[in-house]
Scaffold this motif. Structure first.
Motif, PDB file in Angstrom:
ATOM      1  N   HIS A   1       0.866  -1.177   0.000  1.00 32.05           N
ATOM      2  CA  HIS A   1       0.000   0.000   0.000  1.00 32.05           C
ATOM      3  C   HIS A   1       0.905   1.230   0.000  1.00 32.05           C
ATOM      4  O   HIS A   1       1.419   1.637   1.044  1.00 32.05           O
ATOM      5  CB  HIS A   1      -0.945   0.012   1.209  1.00 32.05           C
ATOM      6  N   LYS A   2       1.104   1.802  -1.170  1.00 31.51           N
ATOM      7  CA  LYS A   2       1.993   2.950  -1.309  1.00 31.51           C
ATOM      8  C   LYS A   2       1.363   4.185  -0.673  1.00 31.51           C
ATOM      9  O   LYS A   2       0.142   4.366  -0.726  1.00 31.51           O
ATOM     10  CB  LYS A   2       2.306   3.203  -2.781  1.00 31.51           C
ATOM     11  N   PRO A   3       2.180   5.051  -0.084  1.00 30.47           N
ATOM     12  CA  PRO A   3       1.623   6.258   0.557  1.00 30.47           C
ATOM     13  C   PRO A   3       1.015   7.194  -0.477  1.00 30.47           C
ATOM     14  O   PRO A   3       1.576   7.395  -1.562  1.00 30.47           O
ATOM     15  CB  PRO A   3       2.839   6.884   1.247  1.00 30.47           C
ATOM     16  N   ASP A   4      -0.137   7.756  -0.135  1.00 28.52           N
ATOM     17  CA  ASP A   4      -0.845   8.712  -0.994  1.00 28.52           C
ATOM     18  C   ASP A   4      -0.789  10.080  -0.324  1.00 28.52           C
ATOM     19  O   ASP A   4      -1.552  10.374   0.594  1.00 28.52           O
ATOM     20  CB  ASP A   4      -2.284   8.258  -1.215  1.00 28.52           C
ATOM     21  N   ASN A   5       0.113  10.927  -0.791  1.00 29.63           N
ATOM     22  CA  ASN A   5       0.287  12.242  -0.175  1.00 29.63           C
ATOM     23  C   ASN A   5      -0.784  13.228  -0.591  1.00 29.63           C
ATOM     24  O   ASN A   5      -0.891  14.310   0.006  1.00 29.63           O
ATOM     25  CB  ASN A   5       1.667  12.806  -0.535  1.00 29.63           C
ATOM     26  N   ALA A   6      -1.577  12.891  -1.607  1.00 31.35           N
ATOM     27  CA  ALA A   6      -2.649  13.779  -2.057  1.00 31.35           C
ATOM     28  C   ALA A   6      -3.961  13.493  -1.359  1.00 31.35           C
ATOM     29  O   ALA A   6      -4.962  14.168  -1.644  1.00 31.35           O
ATOM     30  CB  ALA A   6      -2.829  13.655  -3.565  1.00 31.35           C
ATOM     31  N   ASP A   7      -4.004  12.516  -0.453  1.00 31.35           N
ATOM     32  CA  ASP A   7      -5.228  12.176   0.263  1.00 31.35           C
ATOM     33  C   ASP A   7      -5.358  13.092   1.476  1.00 31.35           C
ATOM     34  O   ASP A   7      -4.561  13.024   2.419  1.00 31.35           O
ATOM     35  CB  ASP A   7      -5.184  10.704   0.695  1.00 31.35           C
ATOM     36  N   PHE A   8      -6.382  13.970   1.467  1.00 31.99           N
ATOM     37  CA  PHE A   8      -6.606  14.894   2.568  1.00 31.99           C
ATOM     38  C   PHE A   8      -7.790  14.474   3.442  1.00 31.99           C
ATOM     39  O   PHE A   8      -8.196  15.224   4.326  1.00 31.99           O
ATOM     40  CB  PHE A   8      -6.853  16.311   2.040  1.00 31.99           C
ATOM     41  N   GLY A   9      -8.334  13.301   3.197  1.00 33.24           N
ATOM     42  CA  GLY A   9      -9.460  12.837   3.984  1.00 33.24           C
ATOM     43  C   GLY A   9      -9.023  12.332   5.347  1.00 33.24           C
ATOM     44  O   GLY A   9      -7.829  12.253   5.664  1.00 33.24           O
ATOM     45  N   PRO A  10      -9.988  11.972   6.201  1.00 38.18           N
ATOM     46  CA  PRO A  10      -9.649  11.460   7.536  1.00 38.18           C
ATOM     47  C   PRO A  10      -8.892  10.144   7.444  1.00 38.18           C
ATOM     48  O   PRO A  10      -9.153   9.315   6.563  1.00 38.18           O
ATOM     49  CB  PRO A  10     -11.009  11.302   8.216  1.00 38.18           C
TER      50      PRO A  10
END
Length: 758
Positions: free
Chosen positions: A150-159
C-alpha cells in the motif's frame, strides 16, 4: 628522488601553493556576481575557467585513486562538488595515509612485507562512513516505499482510516470502534483502543519494590534481525511469555513526505530483536497487537509521543499498559529526562548519539548501527526497575507517583494520527507557514509576505508530488531569502537558491512564475501583522471550533493617535526649487514638528487674534527726529562661545502693562524699536532707584570719627587670659614648606569679544 633533490622541489611546490591561496583569497573578496551580470563576456570566461578547474580536479582525483579501493567522485558542475564532498575527503584521506605509511617505511619505523607475505596478508578495508540524513540531495538509497503493498498517498486529505484488520484483547468490537464521528468539528475515526486504554491498570508487580534484575552482558545477549514473516511469528511466540518488554523505533523523514518507520527494536530480559519495518508486507506486523494490546504485559518506552503516532500510522499497532520512563524521570524531578542521561545514571553506558541522525533505510544494516539500535532497549528494562523503586519510595498515601506515570502514559497512548492538511489561506496546521513565521520574527512587506506564502505552498506541493521532505526542495532559510529578495529574473533566482537542489533546479521556471504572480497580487493584499494568532484553549478544555470563533480584526487609523496630523505633508505656500522641497521634506520626516506660521497673518490666525485689532497695550517706538545724531555703525558681541547665564526676567510692576499678542506681532515686525524701548525702560528704573537711595544716604551722612574709635591693638586682659587652644601636631608640615608650583595661567579664549560692522 634523493634528499638533495627534495628540498628545491618542496620550496617550489610551497611557493606555488601560497600563490594559489593568495589568488583564491583575492577572488573571493571580489563581487563576482556583480561582474557576471554586468558583462556577458566576463560571465562566459568565468564559466570556461570554472569548467577547466573542475576538469583538472577530476583528473587529479582519478590519478590519485588508481590502484586503490577508493572511487573517484565525478565533478561535472559546481553543485556536484558539494554533493560529492565526502568522496573528495576520502581521496585526500587515502593520500595522507599513503604518505604516512611511506614516511614510516622511510624512517624505519615499519618494514615492508615481502611480495609473498603481502599476498597472504588479509585485506582490511576501511569501514564505510555511515549515511546520514543531512544529505539533502537525491536519495542515494532506492526508496523502499515504492515497493510497499500500500503505497503512501500524499494527495489524500481525507480522515485517516486505521489499518486494523483484527482487534485482539478488545472490549469494544472493531466495527463499532471504527465508526466515523465528528471530532473537533471535523469527520474522523476515533481511537480503536480508547476504551481499553482507559480501563487498563498496571499489574500488581509494578506497585511492589524489588531488587532490579541485572541485564545480561551486551556481547553475550542474543540479538536477532527480523526481516521475514516467519521470523516475526517466532518472535511473537517468545514475546507472549514475557511480563515486560521494551520497545523503541527508528524513523526517517528526509526522503519521505510523511516519514517512514525504518526499524523497530524489542527487548525482553533475555533477548533482543531488531525488526525491519521497510518490507512490502510491513502492515502485516499488526499481528503484534496480540502482545502490544495485552494489558497483562507491561510495555516500557521512553519519550513515546511520536512513537505512538508512527506505530498506528505505518504498522497499525496500538499500545495498552505502557510505562513511559520520561514521565517517571519527570515525576522524580531529575535534572535531565533523556534516555542518554538515564543510561549513564543507572547503567554507566555512554550512548553514541551521532547514529541518531543516520539514514536508517540503509540495507544491509551496518554492525555499528545495529548495535546502537538494540542498545536503546537492551538496558531499558533495568532502568525501569530502578525508576519503579524510586517512585514507590517517593510516593505518599495521598499521592502515588506510579499512578501519575500511568495517567501520563495513557494520555500518550490515546493519541490519534491525523493527516496534515495544508491550509494555504491561514497557514494553520502542521507544516503551515503561520507557525514558521511566528517562530522567526521579521517584518515583511505586503509583497514579501505574499511571495513567502506562495513559495511555501509551492514547496509543499513539490514535496508531496515527489514524496520527499520539505528540506529536499530547499530549506527554510532559502524560503526567507526568496521572500526578501523576490527575484524577477532567472539569474537572480539561481543566485538566491545557490546551492540549488535537483528538485528545484528542474522546476526553476515554474518557481519564477509563482514569485512574479505573488508579488503583483501582494501589492494590494494583506500584511503579516494582519493575521492575529488563534485563541488557545485551556489544558482542561477541548480545542475550539475554528469555524465559529470570532477572530479579532486588525484596524488601522488614517491619522496617528499619538502625533495627530503632525506627520501629514504640508503644502508649500510659495513655489520653491526641487532641492529646497526635498530638504524640507527630509527635515519633516526626521523631526516631526508641528507646522510653523510663515506670515504675520498666519501667526494671527494661529494665536486667534483678528488683524483689525488695535494694539494699545504695547508702547510704540517714538519717531527719531531728523536732527538726531547718527548711530554708530559698530556693535559688539560679548562672551562669544562661553557659557552664559540666563538672566531672570524682572517682575512685572503694577504700573506696567502686560503685553498682548498684538504687541508680539509688532515686535516681530519692528525688532529695533522694541529693543530701544527696553533700554529706555531700564534707564528709567535705574534713575528712580538712584533717587531713592540718595535720599536715604543724606539722612545717614554723619562722618565717622576715627579718633574716638576704640583701638583693636590693645586686647583686653580678660580675653588675653583665655586658654589658647593647643596646637596639634601636623606630620606633613615639612612637606608643605616646599616651594609652590606655578600658578595656573588664565586662559584667554579667543573670540570673547568681537566687533562687527553694520
Amino acid at each position: 628522488m634523493d634528499s638533495t633533490e627534495l628540498a628545491p622541489f618542496q620550496d617550489k611546490l610551497s611557493s606555488a601553493l601560497v600563490q594559489v591561496t593568495r589568488t583564491v583569497g583575492q577572488l573571493s573578496s571580489e563581487d563576482l556576481n556583480f561582474h557576471r551580470t554586468s558583462s556577458a563576456d566576463f560571465a562566459e570566461s568565468l564559466d570556461q575557467q570554472s569548467e577547466r578547474i573542475l576538469a583538472l580536479t577530476s583528473a587529479v582525483l582519478k590519478a590519485a585513486t588508481v590502484g586503490t579501493d577508493v572511487d573517484a567522485p565525478a565533478l561535472d558542475t559546481e553543485e556536484s562538488l558539494e554533493d560529492n564532498w565526502r568522496g573528495v575527503v576520502d581521496v585526500i584521506d587515502s593520500l595522507l595515509e599513503k604518505a604516512d605509511a611511506c614516511l614510516d617505511e622511510f624512517t624505519g619505523v615499519i618494514k615492508k612485507l615481502s611480495p609473498s607475505q603481502e599476498e597472504q596478508a588479509p585485506v582490511v578495508k576501511k569501514a564505510p562512513y555511515f549515511p546520514t540524513i543531512y544529505d539533502y540531495g537525491p536519495s542515494k538509497i532506492p526508496k523502499p516505499q515504492l515497493l510497499f503493498d500500500h503505497k503512501p498517498d500524499n494527495a489524500d486529505f481525507g480522515p485517516f482510516h486505521p489499518l486494523l484488520k483484527t482487534k485482539p484483547h478488545a472490549t469494544v468490537a472493531l466495527e463499532k470502534s471504527l465508526e466515523q464521528q465528528q471530532l473537533n468539528g471535523a469527520a474522523a475515526h476515533p481511537h480503536p483502543y480508547e476504551t481499553e486504554i482507559r480501563n487498563a491498570q498496571y499489574p500488581q508487580s509494578v506497585y511492589q519494590t524489588c531488587p532490579p534484575i541485572n541485564f545480561l552482558p551486551f556481547e553475550d545477549t542474543t540479538a536477532t534481525f527480523v526481516d521475514t514473516m516467519d521470523g516475526v511469528k517466532e518472535m511473537l511466540e517468545e514475546l507472549k511469555q514475557a511480563k515486560e518488554i521494551a520497545i523503541d523505533l527508528e524513523h526517517h523523514d528526509v526522503h519521505s513526505y510523511h516519514g517512514l518507520v525504518s526499524l523497530m527494536q524489542i527487548s525482553t530480559r533475555n533477548k533482543d530483536w531488531v525488526v525491519d519495518t521497510l518490507k512490502p508486507w510491513r502492515e502485516e506486523l499488526q499481528i503484534l497487537n496480540e502482545v502490544f494490546a495485552d494489558p497483562k504485559i507491561l510495555k516500557v518506552l521512553h519519550g513515546s509521543t511520536m512513537d505512538i503516532i508512527w506505530l498506528q500510522r505505518d504498522l497499525g499497532l496500538y499500545v495498552i499498559g505502557m510505562f513511559d520512563t520520561f514521565h517517571a524521570a519527570s515525576a522524580l524531578g531529575y535534572p535531565k529526562k533523556s534516555l542518554k542521561y538515564l543510561l549513564k545514571k543507572f547503567v554507566d553506558f555512554e550512548a553514541d548519539k551521532r547514529y541518531q541522525m543516520a539514514d536508517w533505510r540503509v540495507r544491509p544494516l551496518p554492525s555499528a548501527m545495529f548495535d546502537y539500535a538494540r542498545s536503546d532497549t537492551h538496558y531499558l528494562l533495568y532502568v525501569y526497575d530502578c525508576l519503579r523503586n524510586e517512585l514507590i519510595e517517593a510516593s505518599t498515601p495521598e499521592e502515588s507517583l506510579i499512578d501519575y506515570v500511568q495517567e501520563r502514559s495513557k494520555n500518550e497512548a490515546l493519541q490519534r494520527y491525523e493527516r496534515p492538511v495544508y491550509d494555504a489561506e491561514k497557514g494553520q496546521g502542521p507544516g503551515g507557514w503561520y507557525d514558521l513565521l511566528s517562530r522567526n520574527a521579521g517584518m515583511l512587506s505586503k509583497e514579501q509576505f505574499a511571495v513567502f506564502k506562495a513559495v511555501h505552498q509551492w514547496r509543499d506541493e513539490v514535496a508531496r508530488a515527489e514524496d520527499e521532505g520539505w528540506q529536499c526542495v530547499f530549506p527554510k532559510h532559502v524560503l526567507f531569502k526568496l521572500a526578501q529578495a523576490m527575484p524577477l529574473d532567472m539569474g537572480t533566482l539561481l543566485r538566491t537558491l545557490s546551492p540549488m537542489t535537483p528538485l528545484t533546479k528542474d522546476r526553476a521556471a515554474d518557481l519564477l512564475a509563482i514569485i512574479k504572480e505573488a508579488k503583483i497580487a501582494g501589492a494590494t493584499g494583506p500584511e503579516w501583522r494582519d493575521f492575529a494568532p488563534p485563541p488557545k484553549a485551556p489544558a482542561n478544555m477541548a480545542e475550539p471550533d475554528m469555524d465559529h470563533v470570532d477572530f479579532p480584526i486588525a484596524e488601522r487609523y488614517e491619522t496617528s493617535q499619538f502625533w495627530g496630523d503632525v506627520l501629514e505633508a504640508q503644502e508649500l505656500s510659495a513655489p520653491v526649487s526641487y532641492s529646497t522641497a526635498a530638504s524640507l521634506e527630509a527635515l519633516r520626516l526626521s523631526l516631526p514638528l508641528p507646522p510653523m506660521p510663515t506670515t504675520v497673518s498666519q501667526a494671527r490666525e494661529k494665536l486667534g487674534v483678528s488683524a483689525n485689532t488695535e494694539t494699545t497695550s504695547a508702547p510704540k517706538a517714538a519717531p527719531v527726529p531728523a536732527s538726531a545724531p547718527e548711530e554708530p555703525k559698530y556693535f559688539t558681541v560679548k562672551d562669544l562661545g562661553g557659557p552664559r547665564k540666563r538672566k531672570v526676567a524682572a517682575a512685572v510692576t503694577p504700573d506696567q502693562e502686560v503685553s498682548t499678542p498684538d504687541s508680539l506681532v509688532e515686535s516681530i515686525n519692528e525688532p529695533d524699536s522694541t529693543e530701544k524701548q527696553r533700554k529706555k525702560s531700564r534707564k528709567e528704573k535705574k534713575a528712580k532707584k538712584a533717587t531713592q537711595s540718595g535720599s536715604q544716604s543724606e539722612a545717614d551722612s554723619t562722618p565717622f570719627d576715627y579718633g574716638a574709635a576704640e583701638s583693636i591693638l590693645n586686647v583686653p586682659v580678660a580675653s588675653a587670659m583665655r586658654p589658647q587652644p593647643k596646637r596639634t601636631f601636623n606630620p606633613y608640615a615639612k612637606a608643605l614648606e616646599a616651594p609652590s608650583g606655578a600658578r595656573k595661567q588664565k586662559r584667554d579664549d579667543a573670540g570673547k569679544s568681537m566687533t562687527f560692522r553694520k
